[in-house]
Design a protein around this motif. Structure first.
Motif, PDB file in Angstrom:
ATOM      1  N   ASP A  95       0.836  -1.204   0.000  1.00 19.48           N
ATOM      2  CA  ASP A  95       0.000   0.000   0.000  1.00 19.48           C
ATOM      3  C   ASP A  95       0.877   1.263   0.000  1.00 19.48           C
ATOM      4  O   ASP A  95       0.558   2.248  -0.679  1.00 19.48           O
ATOM      5  N   VAL A  96       1.957   1.231   0.755  1.00 21.84           N
ATOM      6  CA  VAL A  96       2.871   2.378   0.807  1.00 21.84           C
ATOM      7  C   VAL A  96       3.499   2.608  -0.568  1.00 21.84           C
ATOM      8  O   VAL A  96       3.607   3.744  -1.040  1.00 21.84           O
ATOM      9  N   ALA A  97       3.905   1.524  -1.219  1.00 17.09           N
ATOM     10  CA  ALA A  97       4.502   1.640  -2.552  1.00 17.09           C
ATOM     11  C   ALA A  97       3.515   2.262  -3.538  1.00 17.09           C
ATOM     12  O   ALA A  97       3.875   3.137  -4.338  1.00 17.09           O
ATOM     13  N   LYS A 113       2.694  12.788   5.777  1.00 16.05           N
ATOM     14  CA  LYS A 113       1.648  13.807   5.945  1.00 16.05           C
ATOM     15  C   LYS A 113       0.543  13.678   4.908  1.00 16.05           C
ATOM     16  O   LYS A 113      -0.527  14.269   5.056  1.00 16.05           O
ATOM     17  N   GLU A 114       0.792  12.909   3.842  1.00 14.74           N
ATOM     18  CA  GLU A 114      -0.201  12.784   2.772  1.00 14.74           C
ATOM     19  C   GLU A 114      -1.453  12.060   3.241  1.00 14.74           C
ATOM     20  O   GLU A 114      -1.378  11.122   4.047  1.00 14.74           O
ATOM     21  N   ALA A 115      -2.597  12.488   2.727  1.00 14.35           N
ATOM     22  CA  ALA A 115      -3.835  11.753   2.968  1.00 14.35           C
ATOM     23  C   ALA A 115      -3.732  10.400   2.274  1.00 14.35           C
ATOM     24  O   ALA A 115      -3.281  10.309   1.131  1.00 14.35           O
ATOM     25  N   SER A 116      -4.113   9.363   2.972  1.00 14.69           N
ATOM     26  CA  SER A 116      -4.022   8.014   2.418  1.00 14.69           C
ATOM     27  C   SER A 116      -4.941   7.859   1.211  1.00 14.69           C
ATOM     28  O   SER A 116      -6.087   8.312   1.221  1.00 14.69           O
ATOM     29  N   LEU A 117      -4.440   7.219   0.176  1.00 15.05           N
ATOM     30  CA  LEU A 117      -5.256   6.961  -1.011  1.00 15.05           C
ATOM     31  C   LEU A 117      -6.313   5.894  -0.739  1.00 15.05           C
ATOM     32  O   LEU A 117      -7.296   5.789  -1.458  1.00 15.05           O
ATOM     33  N   GLN A 127      -1.874   5.561   9.450  1.00 16.68           N
ATOM     34  CA  GLN A 127      -1.927   4.133   9.122  1.00 16.68           C
ATOM     35  C   GLN A 127      -0.682   3.404   9.618  1.00 16.68           C
ATOM     36  O   GLN A 127      -0.765   2.258  10.050  1.00 16.68           O
ATOM     37  N   LEU A 128       0.462   4.078   9.556  1.00 13.78           N
ATOM     38  CA  LEU A 128       1.693   3.484  10.072  1.00 13.78           C
ATOM     39  C   LEU A 128       1.578   3.221  11.565  1.00 13.78           C
ATOM     40  O   LEU A 128       1.910   2.132  12.051  1.00 13.78           O
ATOM     41  N   VAL A 129       1.090   4.213  12.308  1.00 11.45           N
ATOM     42  CA  VAL A 129       0.949   4.070  13.765  1.00 11.45           C
ATOM     43  C   VAL A 129      -0.038   2.956  14.109  1.00 11.45           C
ATOM     44  O   VAL A 129       0.189   2.162  15.028  1.00 11.45           O
ATOM     45  N   THR A 134      -1.024  -2.731  15.853  1.00  9.01           N
ATOM     46  CA  THR A 134      -1.577  -4.048  15.520  1.00  9.01           C
ATOM     47  C   THR A 134      -0.503  -5.131  15.532  1.00  9.01           C
ATOM     48  O   THR A 134      -0.688  -6.209  16.118  1.00  9.01           O
ATOM     49  N   ILE A 135       0.623  -4.835  14.904  1.00  9.78           N
ATOM     50  CA  ILE A 135       1.685  -5.837  14.768  1.00  9.78           C
ATOM     51  C   ILE A 135       2.517  -5.959  16.039  1.00  9.78           C
ATOM     52  O   ILE A 135       3.000  -7.034  16.387  1.00  9.78           O
ATOM     53  N   GLY A 136       2.681  -4.841  16.763  1.00 11.14           N
ATOM     54  CA  GLY A 136       3.406  -4.896  18.037  1.00 11.14           C
ATOM     55  C   GLY A 136       4.905  -4.711  17.925  1.00 11.14           C
ATOM     56  O   GLY A 136       5.647  -5.085  18.830  1.00 11.14           O
TER      57      GLY A 136
END
Length: 307
Positions: A95-97, A113-117, A127-129, A134-136
């Protein structure tokens, strides 16, 4: 109690959690900042902040290409190889790519800072945070680059499940399977031999001067009694040998030791009826230059069981 934007911003800065979740936490706790932090921690969302000091040196490199002409490559790091193989993590990196390829960011700071597509109500950082919670593990979008091959095409090669990723850009008047195969072979060469430049034309004078200085010191130490003119010839010979190792087109082609990469490209392009010129390559290797934390897995499990 009315929840203000300033309160949401403060909670986000304390916890690193997304804006909407911070607003919800403040609403649930009637604006009590400490209680809101506790609320987020209990929900597992504030775990990310605790992991900020950890070293994320594993992970994967991901590439994405559109229309054979536009490409992006990104390295996203995790703390362990186990998480790097996790399907959720790999989907996030994909998704990041896509975000990089289709967005306008030119560096990681802008990207975050970009709004997620995928969800315009969240930033990429949100989304990263969330993914960290979630993953820990601490996750980090380390670096990325984009390629615009409007005058030709670009191919990608991924080695070792994402340990190494390569993009190769070429100008060409023909884009077909034969040309893509040539560029794929070049990309594999880049992955294996890690050149620094496409050709000698790219080598800066600063690099040459620096290498000459090192080679001069080596030659004088090895041959203290040789005259300066002999030493100078030795340096030229050694520098030329080094340039053949760091310049892609001058490297010995790994699939045919009788050819350089440049000669291989010329011969293969001619056979394919194409005019082909290698313009650029990008090579990312996961964790290169990062310190890796050495841990005893059995000891780590024992510690957790003892808690």
């Amino acid at each position: 109690m009315a929840i203000t934007a300033a309160m949401v911003k403060e909670l986000r800065e304390i916890t690193g959690v997304g804006m909407m979740d911070c607003k919800k936490a403040l609403a649930e706790t009637n604006g009590d900042m400490d209680a809101a932090v506790e609320f987020l921690r209990k929900n597992g969302q504030a775990k990310a902040e605790k992991k900020a000091g950890r070293i994320a040196a594993e992970g994967i490199v991901k590439t994405v290409i559109k229309d054979d002409k536009y490409a992006a490559i990104v390295e996203v790091n995790s703390e362990t190889d186990f998480v790097a193989k996790n399907e959720q993590f790999q989907e996030f990196v994909a998704d990041v790519a896509d975000q990089i390829l289709n967005g306008n960011a030119v560096n990681v700071e802008e990207l975050l800072k970009e709004a997620s597509l995928k969800d315009a109500s969240k930033t990429v950082n949100d989304q990263l945070v969330e993914k960290i919670a979630t993953i820990g593990e601490k996750l980090s979008i380390r670096r990325f680059e984009k390629i615009d091959a409007s005058n030709g095409c670009v191919v990608s090669y991924i080695h070792g499940g994402g340990r190494i990723g390569v993009l190769v850009q070429a100008d060409t008047d023909v884009v077909n399977d034969a040309v893509k195969e040539i560029l794929m072979n070049v990309a594999m060469q880049v992955a294996a031999m890690s050149p620094k430049y496409v050709s000698k034309d790219e080598v800066s004078q600063d690099y040459l001067d620096h290498e000459k200085e090192i080679l001069l010191a080596q030659a004088k130490n090895e041959n203290p009694d040789k005259p300066e003119n002999i030493i100078e010839k030795m340096i030229i010979g050694r520098l030329n040998k080094e340039l053949k190792e760091v310049c892609l087109l001058d490297q010995v082609y790994v699939k045919d030791g009788d050819l350089t990469v440049g000669k291989y490209v010329d011969q293969a392009a001619k056979a394919a009826g194409a005019s082909l010129s290698i313009k650029k390559f990008i090579r990312f290797e996961t964790g290169e230059g990062l310190e890796k934390k050495e841990e005893n897995f059995a000891e780590e499990v024992a510690k957790q069981m003892g808690n």
